[in-house]
Design a protein around this motif. Structure first.
Motif, PDB file in Angstrom:
ATOM      1  N   LEU A 176      39.914  40.027  37.240  1.00 62.71           N
ATOM      2  CA  LEU A 176      38.553  39.685  37.308  1.00 62.71           C
ATOM      3  C   LEU A 176      38.320  38.642  36.201  1.00 62.71           C
ATOM      4  CD1 LEU A 176      36.801  43.192  37.857  1.00 62.71           C
ATOM      5  CD2 LEU A 176      36.457  41.052  39.281  1.00 62.71           C
ATOM      6  N   ALA A 177      38.730  38.909  34.962  1.00 64.75           N
ATOM      7  CA  ALA A 177      38.830  38.126  33.766  1.00 64.75           C
ATOM      8  C   ALA A 177      39.432  36.926  33.751  1.00 64.75           C
ATOM      9  CB  ALA A 177      39.264  39.075  32.406  1.00 64.75           C
ATOM     10  N   ASN A 178      40.903  36.728  34.395  1.00 63.80           N
ATOM     11  CA  ASN A 178      41.293  35.601  34.602  1.00 63.80           C
ATOM     12  C   ASN A 178      40.749  34.594  35.435  1.00 63.80           C
ATOM     13  OD1 ASN A 178      43.323  36.450  32.685  1.00 63.80           O
ATOM     14  ND2 ASN A 178      44.883  36.919  34.274  1.00 63.80           N
ATOM     15  N   THR A 179      40.276  35.157  36.749  1.00 67.92           N
ATOM     16  CA  THR A 179      39.295  34.229  37.498  1.00 67.92           C
ATOM     17  C   THR A 179      38.202  33.562  36.776  1.00 67.92           C
ATOM     18  OG1 THR A 179      40.128  35.774  39.168  1.00 67.92           O
ATOM     19  CG2 THR A 179      38.171  34.248  39.785  1.00 67.92           C
ATOM     20  N   ALA A 180      37.645  34.477  36.214  1.00 67.91           N
ATOM     21  CA  ALA A 180      36.426  33.706  35.273  1.00 67.91           C
ATOM     22  C   ALA A 180      36.615  32.888  34.370  1.00 67.91           C
ATOM     23  CB  ALA A 180      35.617  34.922  34.710  1.00 67.91           C
ATOM     24  N   ALA A 181      38.137  32.944  33.792  1.00 64.55           N
ATOM     25  CA  ALA A 181      38.619  32.242  32.575  1.00 64.55           C
ATOM     26  C   ALA A 181      39.010  30.809  33.200  1.00 64.55           C
ATOM     27  CB  ALA A 181      39.661  32.920  32.094  1.00 64.55           C
ATOM     28  N   LEU A 182      39.161  30.656  34.525  1.00 62.84           N
ATOM     29  CA  LEU A 182      39.466  29.425  35.192  1.00 62.84           C
ATOM     30  C   LEU A 182      38.391  28.598  35.541  1.00 62.84           C
ATOM     31  CD1 LEU A 182      42.550  30.821  37.230  1.00 62.84           C
ATOM     32  CD2 LEU A 182      42.701  29.268  35.619  1.00 62.84           C
ATOM     33  N   GLY A 183      37.209  29.188  35.418  1.00 57.31           N
ATOM     34  CA  GLY A 183      35.937  28.444  35.549  1.00 57.31           C
ATOM     35  C   GLY A 183      35.384  28.817  36.827  1.00 57.31           C
ATOM     36  N   ALA A 184      35.753  29.945  37.440  1.00 57.32           N
ATOM     37  CA  ALA A 184      34.961  30.155  38.765  1.00 57.32           C
ATOM     38  C   ALA A 184      33.815  31.077  38.452  1.00 57.32           C
ATOM     39  CB  ALA A 184      36.051  30.895  39.488  1.00 57.32           C
ATOM     40  N   GLU A 185      33.109  30.905  39.398  1.00 55.58           N
ATOM     41  CA  GLU A 185      31.791  31.866  39.248  1.00 55.58           C
ATOM     42  C   GLU A 185      32.349  32.947  40.126  1.00 55.58           C
ATOM     43  OE1 GLU A 185      27.428  32.507  41.517  1.00 55.58           O
ATOM     44  OE2 GLU A 185      28.029  30.498  41.207  1.00 55.58           O
ATOM     45  N   VAL A 186      32.282  34.223  39.512  1.00 54.13           N
ATOM     46  CA  VAL A 186      32.892  35.286  40.187  1.00 54.13           C
ATOM     47  C   VAL A 186      31.514  36.228  40.604  1.00 54.13           C
ATOM     48  CG1 VAL A 186      33.872  37.708  39.852  1.00 54.13           C
ATOM     49  CG2 VAL A 186      34.732  35.636  38.663  1.00 54.13           C
ATOM     50  N   VAL A 187      31.538  36.691  42.188  1.00 57.38           N
ATOM     51  CA  VAL A 187      30.615  37.434  42.528  1.00 57.38           C
ATOM     52  C   VAL A 187      31.076  38.689  43.087  1.00 57.38           C
ATOM     53  CG1 VAL A 187      28.862  37.667  44.611  1.00 57.38           C
ATOM     54  CG2 VAL A 187      29.274  35.308  43.424  1.00 57.38           C
ATOM     55  N   THR A 188      30.573  39.823  42.583  1.00 53.44           N
ATOM     56  CA  THR A 188      31.370  40.893  42.746  1.00 53.44           C
ATOM     57  C   THR A 188      30.451  41.984  43.834  1.00 53.44           C
ATOM     58  OG1 THR A 188      30.191  42.363  41.125  1.00 53.44           O
ATOM     59  CG2 THR A 188      32.386  41.298  40.614  1.00 53.44           C
ATOM     60  N   TYR A 189      31.586  42.654  44.784  1.00 51.68           N
ATOM     61  CA  TYR A 189      30.710  43.406  45.697  1.00 51.68           C
ATOM     62  C   TYR A 189      31.372  45.082  45.687  1.00 51.68           C
ATOM     63  CZ  TYR A 189      35.213  42.913  48.533  1.00 51.68           C
ATOM     64  OH  TYR A 189      36.424  42.889  48.919  1.00 51.68           O
ATOM     65  N   ASP A 190      30.803  46.075  46.391  1.00 53.02           N
ATOM     66  CA  ASP A 190      31.076  47.068  46.303  1.00 53.02           C
ATOM     67  C   ASP A 190      31.978  47.476  47.613  1.00 53.02           C
ATOM     68  OD1 ASP A 190      31.382  50.020  46.110  1.00 53.02           O
ATOM     69  OD2 ASP A 190      29.332  50.338  46.497  1.00 53.02           O
ATOM     70  N   ARG A 191      33.397  47.397  47.373  1.00 53.26           N
ATOM     71  CA  ARG A 191      34.439  47.544  48.308  1.00 53.26           C
ATOM     72  C   ARG A 191      34.495  49.225  48.709  1.00 53.26           C
ATOM     73  NH1 ARG A 191      40.400  45.779  46.950  1.00 53.26           N
ATOM     74  NH2 ARG A 191      40.056  46.855  45.245  1.00 53.26           N
ATOM     75  N   VAL A 192      34.451  49.912  47.786  1.00 53.75           N
ATOM     76  CA  VAL A 192      34.240  51.492  48.025  1.00 53.75           C
ATOM     77  C   VAL A 192      33.261  51.830  48.934  1.00 53.75           C
ATOM     78  CG1 VAL A 192      34.476  53.589  47.112  1.00 53.75           C
ATOM     79  CG2 VAL A 192      35.688  51.965  46.092  1.00 53.75           C
ATOM     80  N   GLY A 193      32.155  51.174  48.493  1.00 55.78           N
ATOM     81  CA  GLY A 193      30.834  51.477  49.369  1.00 55.78           C
ATOM     82  C   GLY A 193      30.542  50.882  50.537  1.00 55.78           C
ATOM     83  N   GLY A 194      31.696  49.944  51.053  1.00 55.13           N
ATOM     84  CA  GLY A 194      31.757  49.372  52.322  1.00 55.13           C
ATOM     85  C   GLY A 194      31.135  48.012  52.625  1.00 55.13           C
TER      86      GLY A 194
END
Length: 325
Positions: free
Chosen positions: A106-124
């Motif tokens: 998560l941290a590395n993706t954001a550090a590369l300049g991307a906008e990170v949108v998270t979702y609840d994988r466990v919740g389906g």
């Protein structure tokens, strides 16, 4: 999909991607009972082979469309590959990632300049639905993690290198064990080897309990995993083989293999202590198969792809703590 697409990807990646070596260790040869040659894609940009497909996919988009930006969904390695590919082309990137993905990814993706949108994988929640909705809303080009022609072509450049390097090492016939999730790397390498080194046979390797590719190959039809969580090998946890990748694997690959999380941790420790490389659990399953399931492998030599090294420190410490000479 054909070899021409993979060769075109190699041209785009020339001077950009790293040409990772083939490594060896007499200690690993002794454990496996045969010669073991390791392709460490953990040394690739962003710490995994995914940079190849991510960069190639962005590069293949026409400039006007590319300028609007790209979107991808991933548990972390494809996320980083697509993010860096977008950054190197100077275009925006949105990455949809599970909120329980390893913190380092998560941290590395954001550090590369991307906008990170998270979702609840466990919740389906569905990453596909979120990704497609954002792509439509913002006019972004969607780059799927494995079921995408240019992603497969980019990953296939790993196979071009293996073909040339195996010849340099005098190996013309061997099983090639590949860490497998949706099958992008596996099918790309298989296509490259079909054209350049037909004596090398690809074998997909997965975690036990998440061996949808192994079971699909055995049954002749796509089967799914019952869950997407519950293994340390997050990099290769997918619901089922891809629509594009499965027919390629079905035509070109040998039987699949499966290893435990504990096998993967042991292989991580061996990779670090014997080769001085860092592997994540999902990136070590192929090495684990070569070392601890040797009876399922054929020939005097085996080639192994260590596909990634983006591991959280606590997991890596757990792997090393279990190592003993």
């Amino acid at each position: 999909m054909n070899i021409e697409m993979i060769e075109a990807a190699a041209a785009r990646l020339d001077g950009v991607a790293r040409r990772t070596p083939l490594l060896s260790s007499p200690f690993l040869d002794e454990i496996a009972g045969r010669r073991v040659l390791i392709k460490p894609e953990c040394l690739q940009h962003t710490g995994s082979f995914k940079f190849r497909g991510g960069y190639n996919s962005v590069a293949a988009i026409d400039p006007e469309t590319r300028a609007r930006g790209v979107i991808a969904y991933s548990s972390g390695n494809h996320a980083q590959g697509a993010a860096l590919g977008a950054r190197l082309h100077g275009v925006p990137a949105v990455i949809v990632m599970p909120q329980d993905a390893p913190a380092i990814k998560l941290a590395n993706t954001a550090a590369l300049g991307a906008e990170v949108v998270t979702y609840d994988r466990v919740g389906g929640e569905s990453r596909e639905a979120i990704g497609e909705a954002l792509a439509t809303e913002r006019g972004l080009t969607l780059i799927r993690p494995y079921d995408h022609p240019e992603v497969i072509a980019g990953q296939g450049t790993t196979g071009l290198e293996i073909a040339a390097q195996a010849t340099e090492h005098g190996v013309t016939e061997a099983d090639v064990l590949v860490c497998c999730g949706g099958g992008g790397l596996t099918s790309g390498i298989a296509l490259a080897l079909e054209a350049k080194a037909p004596g090398l046979k690809v074998r997909p390797v997965e975690p036990e309990g998440f061996d949808d590719v192994k079971r699909s190959l055995a049954s002749g039809q796509v089967v799914t995993n019952n869950t997407q969580t519950g293994s340390l090998c997050d990099a290769v946890l997918t619901p089922a083989p891809g629509e594009l990748t499965f027919p390629i694997m079905q035509r070109l690959c040998g039987p699949g293999m499966a290893v435990t999380d504990e096998d993967a941790l042991r292989a991580m420790a061996e990779a670090f202590n014997r080769l001085k490389i860092v592997a994540e659990p999902g990136g070590a399953v192929a090495l684990a198969a070569a070392l601890y399931h040797a009876a399922e492998v054929e020939g005097d030599a085996v080639i192994v792809v260590v596909s990634g090294g983006n591991v959280d420190p606590a997991v890596f410490q757990r792997a090393l703590a279990g190592f003993s000479d």
